[in-house]
Write a protein that holds these residues in place. Sequence first.
Motif, PDB file in Angstrom:
ATOM      1  N   LEU A 148     -25.683 -14.191 -25.808  1.00  0.00           N
ATOM      2  CA  LEU A 148     -25.090 -13.840 -24.520  1.00  0.00           C
ATOM      3  C   LEU A 148     -23.935 -12.863 -24.687  1.00  0.00           C
ATOM      4  N   ASN A 149     -23.120 -13.100 -25.720  1.00  0.00           N
ATOM      5  CA  ASN A 149     -21.979 -12.221 -25.950  1.00  0.00           C
ATOM      6  C   ASN A 149     -22.433 -10.793 -26.270  1.00  0.00           C
ATOM      7  N   LYS A 150     -23.465 -10.674 -27.092  1.00  0.00           N
ATOM      8  CA  LYS A 150     -23.994  -9.358 -27.462  1.00  0.00           C
ATOM      9  C   LYS A 150     -24.608  -8.647 -26.262  1.00  0.00           C
ATOM     10  N   LYS A 151     -25.263  -9.428 -25.403  1.00  0.00           N
ATOM     11  CA  LYS A 151     -25.932  -8.852 -24.242  1.00  0.00           C
ATOM     12  C   LYS A 151     -24.934  -8.362 -23.203  1.00  0.00           C
ATOM     13  N   MET A 152     -23.851  -9.157 -22.989  1.00  0.00           N
ATOM     14  CA  MET A 152     -22.919  -8.854 -21.908  1.00  0.00           C
ATOM     15  C   MET A 152     -21.653  -8.121 -22.365  1.00  0.00           C
ATOM     16  N   LYS A 197     -27.990 -25.640 -19.098  1.00  0.00           N
ATOM     17  CA  LYS A 197     -26.650 -25.778 -18.529  1.00  0.00           C
ATOM     18  C   LYS A 197     -25.648 -24.884 -19.264  1.00  0.00           C
ATOM     19  N   ILE A 198     -25.817 -24.765 -20.575  1.00  0.00           N
ATOM     20  CA  ILE A 198     -24.931 -23.885 -21.347  1.00  0.00           C
ATOM     21  C   ILE A 198     -25.086 -22.439 -20.881  1.00  0.00           C
ATOM     22  N   ARG A 199     -26.326 -21.999 -20.694  1.00  0.00           N
ATOM     23  CA  ARG A 199     -26.561 -20.635 -20.215  1.00  0.00           C
ATOM     24  C   ARG A 199     -25.955 -20.437 -18.827  1.00  0.00           C
ATOM     25  N   LYS A 226     -21.783 -18.149 -15.563  1.00  0.00           N
ATOM     26  CA  LYS A 226     -20.769 -18.244 -14.505  1.00  0.00           C
ATOM     27  C   LYS A 226     -19.453 -17.634 -14.974  1.00  0.00           C
ATOM     28  N   SER A 227     -19.102 -17.905 -16.240  1.00  0.00           N
ATOM     29  CA  SER A 227     -17.876 -17.340 -16.796  1.00  0.00           C
ATOM     30  C   SER A 227     -17.957 -15.816 -16.824  1.00  0.00           C
ATOM     31  N   LEU A 228     -19.115 -15.288 -17.201  1.00  0.00           N
ATOM     32  CA  LEU A 228     -19.292 -13.835 -17.232  1.00  0.00           C
ATOM     33  C   LEU A 228     -19.231 -13.237 -15.827  1.00  0.00           C
ATOM     34  N   ALA A 229     -19.777 -13.969 -14.841  1.00  0.00           N
ATOM     35  CA  ALA A 229     -19.779 -13.464 -13.463  1.00  0.00           C
ATOM     36  C   ALA A 229     -18.370 -13.448 -12.874  1.00  0.00           C
ATOM     37  N   VAL A 230     -17.569 -14.462 -13.211  1.00  0.00           N
ATOM     38  CA  VAL A 230     -16.231 -14.578 -12.625  1.00  0.00           C
ATOM     39  C   VAL A 230     -15.211 -13.737 -13.391  1.00  0.00           C
ATOM     40  N   HIS A 231     -15.225 -13.856 -14.741  1.00  0.00           N
ATOM     41  CA  HIS A 231     -14.186 -13.232 -15.564  1.00  0.00           C
ATOM     42  C   HIS A 231     -14.658 -11.984 -16.311  1.00  0.00           C
ATOM     43  N   CYS A 249     -13.689 -20.060 -19.915  1.00  0.00           N
ATOM     44  CA  CYS A 249     -15.015 -20.674 -19.871  1.00  0.00           C
ATOM     45  C   CYS A 249     -14.972 -22.137 -20.311  1.00  0.00           C
ATOM     46  N   ILE A 250     -13.987 -22.514 -21.106  1.00  0.00           N
ATOM     47  CA  ILE A 250     -13.895 -23.905 -21.563  1.00  0.00           C
ATOM     48  C   ILE A 250     -13.636 -24.825 -20.375  1.00  0.00           C
ATOM     49  N   ALA A 251     -12.762 -24.398 -19.448  1.00  0.00           N
ATOM     50  CA  ALA A 251     -12.507 -25.197 -18.241  1.00  0.00           C
ATOM     51  C   ALA A 251     -13.781 -25.332 -17.409  1.00  0.00           C
ATOM     52  N   LEU A 252     -14.583 -24.274 -17.341  1.00  0.00           N
ATOM     53  CA  LEU A 252     -15.844 -24.326 -16.597  1.00  0.00           C
ATOM     54  C   LEU A 252     -16.829 -25.279 -17.264  1.00  0.00           C
ATOM     55  N   ILE A 253     -16.841 -25.296 -18.588  1.00  0.00           N
ATOM     56  CA  ILE A 253     -17.734 -26.200 -19.320  1.00  0.00           C
ATOM     57  C   ILE A 253     -17.351 -27.654 -19.058  1.00  0.00           C
TER      58      ILE A 253
END
Length: 491
Positions: free
Chosen positions: A154-158, A183-185, A190-195, A202-206
Motif C-alpha cells: 500500500l505504501n509503495k502504491k500510494m 479490515k487492515i486494507r 481510510k488513513s490514506l484518504a484522510v491524511h 493511522c494507529i488511532a484509526l486502527i
Amino acid sequence: MVFKNELLLLLKARYPIIYISTIEEDRIEYTIRKAISIRPPRSLYIWDFVEGYRINPLKKGFGKRNPLEAIELIEKTSSRTPSIFILKDFSRFLKDLTISRKLRNIIRFLKIQPKTIIIIDSKIRIPNELKDHITVIKFNLPTPKEIRVELMRLNKKMQGKRRLSGQFTEKVIQACQGLSLEKIRRVLGKSLAVHKKIDKNCIALILEEKRQIISQTQLLEFWPSKERLKNVGGSYNLKKWLLTRTNSFSEKAINYGLATPKGILLIGVQGSGKSLIAKAVSYEWKLPLLRLDVGRLFGGVVGESEFRVREMIMIAESLAPCVLWIDEIDKAFADSEQNSDSGTTNRVLGTLITWLAEKTLPVFVIATANDIYSLPIEILRKGRFDEIFFIGIPDKEDRRIIFEVHLKKFRPDTWYKYDTRRLSKQSRRFSGAEIEQAIVDAMYAAFNEKREFTTNDILKALARTVPILEIDPVRTDIIQNWASSGKIRMA
C-alpha cells in the motif's frame, strides 16, 4: 506457511472433507489457489448458495440455491483430474438429513478418487454423525510478516518511494495484529484518504476499528486510556517490571526468542491504584485495553456461561496483542467450591485458569482483586500469572507525589502553591483514591463559598474522611506480611 503445509498434507493423504473456519473468504480462497498451484494440477470448483458454482463443467450457476445439487456435481465430475470443491457457508445445511446422508454416501468414493471437499464457514457447526468424517484445520489471522507485505504494498502504491521508518512500521504492524486482511486494507485506505499518507494518525484509526469490533459483543468493553505510569504514585518495583517488558510484543522480541509475558495479578485495598495501572500499561505499551466484568460471563441458561467464557477468550485472542483487564476477579470466584450452581462456577473457573496457563497468543492479562482470601488457590498457582503484586497503602513520599499528580490535573497552572508535604503528613493510611476524593471535596466546599480552594480546605476534607484501612486494618496488614516474606511481591 504452516497452514499451507497442513492443507497440502491432508490433500495428499486424501482426507475427504476439510472444514476451515474463517471470515476471510477472499484470503482463504487466494491461499488455497496458491497452495494447489504446484504439481499435480488440481481443478477448483467454488460454490455458494446464491450464485451456485462459478466454475464448473456443466453451466454457470449450477447448484444455485440447491445444496444437494452442489454435492451431486462432485459425483459427476471426472475422477481423472484431482479436484477441490469449496463449499461456502455449507455447515448450515449439514443438519439436513438428506445432505448429511448424501455426504456420507459419497465419502467412500472420495477415499479412492482424487477429490476433496473444503467447507468454509465463519463458525464450526458439525453434526455428530459427520464428526468422524470431517477434519477441521485452523486458518489464523494475518501474521506480522503478511501485515508487513500488505503495508509495504500500500505504501509503495500510494506514497511512491517514500519509505516508512522501521520503528513506525513495527508500531503499525503491532496495532494491526488481530484484524483481518480486509479490515487492515480498509483502515489503511481510510488513513490514506484522510491524511494522504500512512503516518502516526493511522494507529488511532486502527484502534478505533478494534473498538468497533468489541462494541458488537456484550462481554468485553474497549477502554481508551491516556494514563501514564508516571502518574502512578509509588509501586516502583511494579513499574520497573512493566517498563522492562514494554517491547515484548514486537516482531524483534519474537525473533529474539523472547517469551511473551502472560500477565500479572494485582492485590490491594480499594482505591490503591490497581485499575489505574491497567490503563497505564495499555497506554505505555500502545496496546488496546479490553475490560472484562467477570459477572457478565455467567448466564441463566445451562451451558451459556461456559460458552461465554470461550467466546471471551476467542475475542481477546482475535484482537491480540492486547491487554485484558479482569476487574475484581475475587468477586466472581469467591467460595467457588460452595456455590450451589451445579458446578457452573467451577467449570468457568477451570476454563479460564487453563487458558491463563496455556495461552500462546499475546494477550497480557491484568487481574485485580481486593481480597486474596476469596480467590481460589488454583488462580494463585505459579504459571497462571508471571507475578503477583501487592499494592499497599502509599508511604509519605508516595502520598506527596499522588497529591501533586491530582493537583496538576485540577490546577495545572497553580498546583505548586499547595503544601503537598503537609498534606502528605496528614493523610497517613490514605489510599490514592481517597486522596483524590479529599481534593474533590475541598473543591466543592470552596466553590460553594465562591472562592478558590486551598491547602486548608484539603486538610479539613482529610479530617472528615475515615480511610478504608482504618475500618479493616487487620487483613491488609496480614497481606503486607505475606509480601514481606516473599509469598507475593511488593509493588
